[in-house]
Motif scaffolding. Structure first.
Motif, PDB file in Angstrom:
ATOM      1  N   ARG A 299     -21.682 -19.315  15.222  1.00 53.00           N
ATOM      2  CA  ARG A 299     -22.994 -18.969  15.780  1.00 53.00           C
ATOM      3  C   ARG A 299     -23.573 -20.118  16.593  1.00 53.00           C
ATOM      4  O   ARG A 299     -24.195 -19.899  17.642  1.00 53.00           O
ATOM      5  CB  ARG A 299     -23.950 -18.555  14.651  1.00 53.00           C
ATOM      6  N   ASN A 300     -23.380 -21.331  16.123  1.00 52.08           N
ATOM      7  CA  ASN A 300     -23.862 -22.491  16.894  1.00 52.08           C
ATOM      8  C   ASN A 300     -23.157 -22.572  18.244  1.00 52.08           C
ATOM      9  O   ASN A 300     -23.779 -22.889  19.269  1.00 52.08           O
ATOM     10  CB  ASN A 300     -23.616 -23.773  16.098  1.00 52.08           C
ATOM     11  N   THR A 301     -21.846 -22.299  18.245  1.00 51.51           N
ATOM     12  CA  THR A 301     -21.082 -22.331  19.496  1.00 51.51           C
ATOM     13  C   THR A 301     -21.553 -21.246  20.454  1.00 51.51           C
ATOM     14  O   THR A 301     -21.702 -21.478  21.660  1.00 51.51           O
ATOM     15  CB  THR A 301     -19.586 -22.156  19.200  1.00 51.51           C
ATOM     16  N   GLN A 302     -21.805 -20.039  19.931  1.00 53.46           N
ATOM     17  CA  GLN A 302     -22.308 -18.955  20.764  1.00 53.46           C
ATOM     18  C   GLN A 302     -23.684 -19.285  21.329  1.00 53.46           C
ATOM     19  O   GLN A 302     -23.995 -18.963  22.471  1.00 53.46           O
ATOM     20  CB  GLN A 302     -22.349 -17.664  19.950  1.00 53.46           C
ATOM     21  N   GLY A 303     -24.497 -19.973  20.530  1.00 50.87           N
ATOM     22  CA  GLY A 303     -25.817 -20.391  21.001  1.00 50.87           C
ATOM     23  C   GLY A 303     -25.723 -21.374  22.153  1.00 50.87           C
ATOM     24  O   GLY A 303     -26.526 -21.339  23.082  1.00 50.87           O
ATOM     25  N   LEU A 304     -24.736 -22.260  22.096  1.00 55.39           N
ATOM     26  CA  LEU A 304     -24.530 -23.211  23.187  1.00 55.39           C
ATOM     27  C   LEU A 304     -24.254 -22.488  24.497  1.00 55.39           C
ATOM     28  O   LEU A 304     -24.764 -22.861  25.557  1.00 55.39           O
ATOM     29  CB  LEU A 304     -23.356 -24.141  22.865  1.00 55.39           C
ATOM     30  N   LEU A 305     -23.435 -21.448  24.434  1.00 53.85           N
ATOM     31  CA  LEU A 305     -23.099 -20.693  25.639  1.00 53.85           C
ATOM     32  C   LEU A 305     -24.328 -20.009  26.227  1.00 53.85           C
ATOM     33  O   LEU A 305     -24.515 -19.978  27.443  1.00 53.85           O
ATOM     34  CB  LEU A 305     -22.029 -19.646  25.308  1.00 53.85           C
ATOM     35  N   ARG A 306     -25.180 -19.462  25.362  1.00 54.79           N
ATOM     36  CA  ARG A 306     -26.373 -18.764  25.851  1.00 54.79           C
ATOM     37  C   ARG A 306     -27.374 -19.727  26.486  1.00 54.79           C
ATOM     38  O   ARG A 306     -28.083 -19.360  27.429  1.00 54.79           O
ATOM     39  CB  ARG A 306     -27.035 -18.008  24.691  1.00 54.79           C
ATOM     40  N   ARG A 307     -27.413 -20.959  25.989  1.00 52.90           N
ATOM     41  CA  ARG A 307     -28.406 -21.922  26.492  1.00 52.90           C
ATOM     42  C   ARG A 307     -27.938 -22.702  27.707  1.00 52.90           C
ATOM     43  O   ARG A 307     -28.763 -23.310  28.405  1.00 52.90           O
ATOM     44  CB  ARG A 307     -28.780 -22.901  25.371  1.00 52.90           C
ATOM     45  N   ASP A 308     -26.646 -22.730  27.977  1.00 56.10           N
ATOM     46  CA  ASP A 308     -26.112 -23.569  29.059  1.00 56.10           C
ATOM     47  C   ASP A 308     -25.325 -22.692  30.036  1.00 56.10           C
ATOM     48  O   ASP A 308     -24.191 -22.296  29.774  1.00 56.10           O
ATOM     49  CB  ASP A 308     -25.204 -24.648  28.463  1.00 56.10           C
ATOM     50  N   GLU A 309     -25.930 -22.405  31.187  1.00 56.27           N
ATOM     51  CA  GLU A 309     -25.300 -21.519  32.166  1.00 56.27           C
ATOM     52  C   GLU A 309     -24.004 -22.106  32.716  1.00 56.27           C
ATOM     53  O   GLU A 309     -23.022 -21.375  32.926  1.00 56.27           O
ATOM     54  CB  GLU A 309     -26.268 -21.239  33.319  1.00 56.27           C
TER      55      GLU A 309
ATOM     56  N   GLN B 297     -16.087 -18.737  31.005  1.00 55.84           N
ATOM     57  CA  GLN B 297     -15.653 -17.458  31.568  1.00 55.84           C
ATOM     58  C   GLN B 297     -14.500 -17.635  32.542  1.00 55.84           C
ATOM     59  O   GLN B 297     -13.639 -16.761  32.657  1.00 55.84           O
ATOM     60  CB  GLN B 297     -16.831 -16.769  32.262  1.00 55.84           C
ATOM     61  N   ASN B 298     -14.463 -18.753  33.244  1.00 57.84           N
ATOM     62  CA  ASN B 298     -13.383 -18.988  34.211  1.00 57.84           C
ATOM     63  C   ASN B 298     -12.020 -19.060  33.529  1.00 57.84           C
ATOM     64  O   ASN B 298     -11.011 -18.656  34.120  1.00 57.84           O
ATOM     65  CB  ASN B 298     -13.638 -20.289  34.985  1.00 57.84           C
ATOM     66  N   ASP B 299     -11.976 -19.602  32.307  1.00 57.71           N
ATOM     67  CA  ASP B 299     -10.716 -19.666  31.556  1.00 57.71           C
ATOM     68  C   ASP B 299     -11.054 -19.610  30.071  1.00 57.71           C
ATOM     69  O   ASP B 299     -11.243 -20.634  29.417  1.00 57.71           O
ATOM     70  CB  ASP B 299      -9.952 -20.950  31.880  1.00 57.71           C
ATOM     71  N   VAL B 300     -11.141 -18.388  29.559  1.00 55.72           N
ATOM     72  CA  VAL B 300     -11.523 -18.197  28.160  1.00 55.72           C
ATOM     73  C   VAL B 300     -10.463 -18.780  27.231  1.00 55.72           C
ATOM     74  O   VAL B 300     -10.767 -19.311  26.167  1.00 55.72           O
ATOM     75  CB  VAL B 300     -11.751 -16.698  27.862  1.00 55.72           C
ATOM     76  N   GLY B 301      -9.199 -18.687  27.646  1.00 59.66           N
ATOM     77  CA  GLY B 301      -8.126 -19.240  26.822  1.00 59.66           C
ATOM     78  C   GLY B 301      -8.266 -20.734  26.641  1.00 59.66           C
ATOM     79  O   GLY B 301      -8.078 -21.262  25.543  1.00 59.66           O
TER      80      GLY B 301
ATOM     81  N   PRO C  77     -16.846 -14.902  26.570  1.00 54.89           N
ATOM     82  CA  PRO C  77     -16.513 -16.022  25.679  1.00 54.89           C
ATOM     83  C   PRO C  77     -17.139 -15.919  24.296  1.00 54.89           C
ATOM     84  O   PRO C  77     -16.495 -16.193  23.290  1.00 54.89           O
ATOM     85  CB  PRO C  77     -17.048 -17.241  26.446  1.00 54.89           C
ATOM     86  N   ALA C  78     -18.421 -15.509  24.230  1.00 48.41           N
ATOM     87  CA  ALA C  78     -19.091 -15.427  22.931  1.00 48.41           C
ATOM     88  C   ALA C  78     -18.409 -14.408  22.030  1.00 48.41           C
ATOM     89  O   ALA C  78     -18.223 -14.635  20.827  1.00 48.41           O
ATOM     90  CB  ALA C  78     -20.563 -15.071  23.123  1.00 48.41           C
ATOM     91  N   ALA C  79     -18.003 -13.264  22.608  1.00 50.52           N
ATOM     92  CA  ALA C  79     -17.322 -12.237  21.822  1.00 50.52           C
ATOM     93  C   ALA C  79     -15.949 -12.711  21.384  1.00 50.52           C
ATOM     94  O   ALA C  79     -15.505 -12.437  20.260  1.00 50.52           O
ATOM     95  CB  ALA C  79     -17.207 -10.948  22.634  1.00 50.52           C
TER      96      ALA C  79
ATOM     97  N   TYR D  15     -11.849 -14.698  17.169  1.00 47.38           N
ATOM     98  CA  TYR D  15     -10.926 -15.719  16.662  1.00 47.38           C
ATOM     99  C   TYR D  15     -11.462 -16.415  15.408  1.00 47.38           C
ATOM    100  O   TYR D  15     -11.017 -17.508  15.072  1.00 47.38           O
ATOM    101  CB  TYR D  15     -10.634 -16.748  17.766  1.00 47.38           C
ATOM    102  N   ARG D  16     -12.366 -15.768  14.711  1.00 44.75           N
ATOM    103  CA  ARG D  16     -12.951 -16.352  13.503  1.00 44.75           C
ATOM    104  C   ARG D  16     -11.877 -16.753  12.489  1.00 44.75           C
ATOM    105  O   ARG D  16     -11.871 -17.870  11.978  1.00 44.75           O
ATOM    106  CB  ARG D  16     -13.911 -15.365  12.854  1.00 44.75           C
ATOM    107  N   SER D  17     -10.959 -15.839  12.179  1.00 47.51           N
ATOM    108  CA  SER D  17      -9.949 -16.133  11.155  1.00 47.51           C
ATOM    109  C   SER D  17      -9.008 -17.251  11.608  1.00 47.51           C
ATOM    110  O   SER D  17      -8.574 -18.074  10.801  1.00 47.51           O
ATOM    111  CB  SER D  17      -9.150 -14.873  10.812  1.00 47.51           C
ATOM    112  N   ASP D  18      -8.667 -17.283  12.906  1.00 45.77           N
ATOM    113  CA  ASP D  18      -7.789 -18.338  13.421  1.00 45.77           C
ATOM    114  C   ASP D  18      -8.471 -19.703  13.348  1.00 45.77           C
ATOM    115  O   ASP D  18      -7.839 -20.704  12.998  1.00 45.77           O
ATOM    116  CB  ASP D  18      -7.394 -18.037  14.873  1.00 45.77           C
TER     117      ASP D  18
END
Length: 275
Positions: free
Chosen positions: A43-53, A60-64, A15-17, A22-25
């Motif tokens: 970056r804030n959104t990616q940080g949320l993923l790293r901090r909340d399992e 990850q179950n549905d990246v879309g 998900p983080a990748a 999708y930065r431009s979108d």
């Protein structure tokens, strides 16, 4: 499977990748005030993923689905994972797995009211058992709410009411919304995840009361930027209607006898190429 899910299937499923991919979108759907800081938003959104399992697992179950939620937050111009816009893992019975859903918070509701440009201030507040609250529709323009600020929230008592109103740009007060425990219970019952430990209804109950009040107020206050565009168009139309008309210049008639009667009128012109 949705088009966005098909596109993701051929990419890195992390998900983080995917958020970075999708930065431009995301920047394309964001309001102009967020486009300049889309990098920090991601970056804030990616940080949320790293901090909340649990959030990472649901993403990850549905990246879309996760990207679709972020697209919605970006389109609204709200910060995901904050009181503007919650990212909540929700159980999907059909998929038999959790997925990420977006829940607009009370600060997000207020932000949209301000951005529409019709209000000068918005008040959303909870009332606890030991507060003094008075409001009679038709008599009082705004509620009277006395709080002993030396007391903690627990000392003030349990949540009893939530109210919300806006002061418009012309100084008028919008409709005052007052909700009691019954209204809040009804709103909570519509949430599929209200009974989950990670639900904001359990982790931040006061904010969800305020969100419910702000959401109800949004029915009475413009929350779309289209309102401001309509106002600007209306002002332009009024300015055009009030613009003074330019009267034709009055040309004096020649005095009698001053006209050369031998004048044969205008002479046809002939264009000649210069050497």
């Amino acid at each position: 499977m949705s088009q966005i899910s098909n596109a993701i299937a051929t990419r890195d499923n992390g998900p983080a990748a995917v958020v970075e991919q999708y930065r431009s979108d995301l920047a394309l759907v964001m309001p102009s005030h967020l486009q300049a800081r889309v990098g920090a938003w991601i970056r804030n959104t990616q940080g949320l993923l790293r901090r909340d399992e649990k959030l990472m697992e649901a993403a990850q179950n549905d990246v879309g689905q996760f990207i679709a939620v972020l697209m919605d937050a970006g389109r609204l111009g709200l910060e995901p994972g904050t009181e503007q816009y919650y990212l909540v893992p929700r159980w999907n019975k059909k998929k038999r797995a959790t997925e990420v859903t977006g829940v607009r918070g009370y600060q997000g509701e207020i932000e949209l009211m301000y951005r529409a440009g019709a209000v000068s201030s918005v008040v959303v507040e909870v009332v606890r058992d030991n507060d003094n609250f008075q409001f009679r529709p038709g008599r009082d323009e705004r509620p009277i709410h006395d709080i002993d600020w030396d007391l903690t929230a627990e000392q003030r008592g349990d949540l009893r009411l939530v109210y919300a109103y806006a002061v418009m740009k012309d100084g008028a007060t919008s409709k005052v919304v007052v909700l009691n425990k019954g209204h809040i219970a009804k709103a909570r019952s519509k949430s599929d995840s209200a009974n989950k430990d990670w639900s904001p209804w359990n982790t931040d109950e006061e904010s969800m009361w305020m969100k419910t009040g702000a959401h109800r107020l949004a029915k009475w206050v413009p929350t779309s930027a289209e309102y401001m565009r309509e106002q600007l168009r209306a002002k332009a139309d009024i300015a055009t209607e009030q613009r003074p008309m330019t009267l034709p210049v009055s040309i004096p008639l020649p005095a009698p006898g001053s006209v050369d009667t031998n004048d044969e009128g205008p002479i046809d012109a002939e264009f000649v190429d210069e050497p």
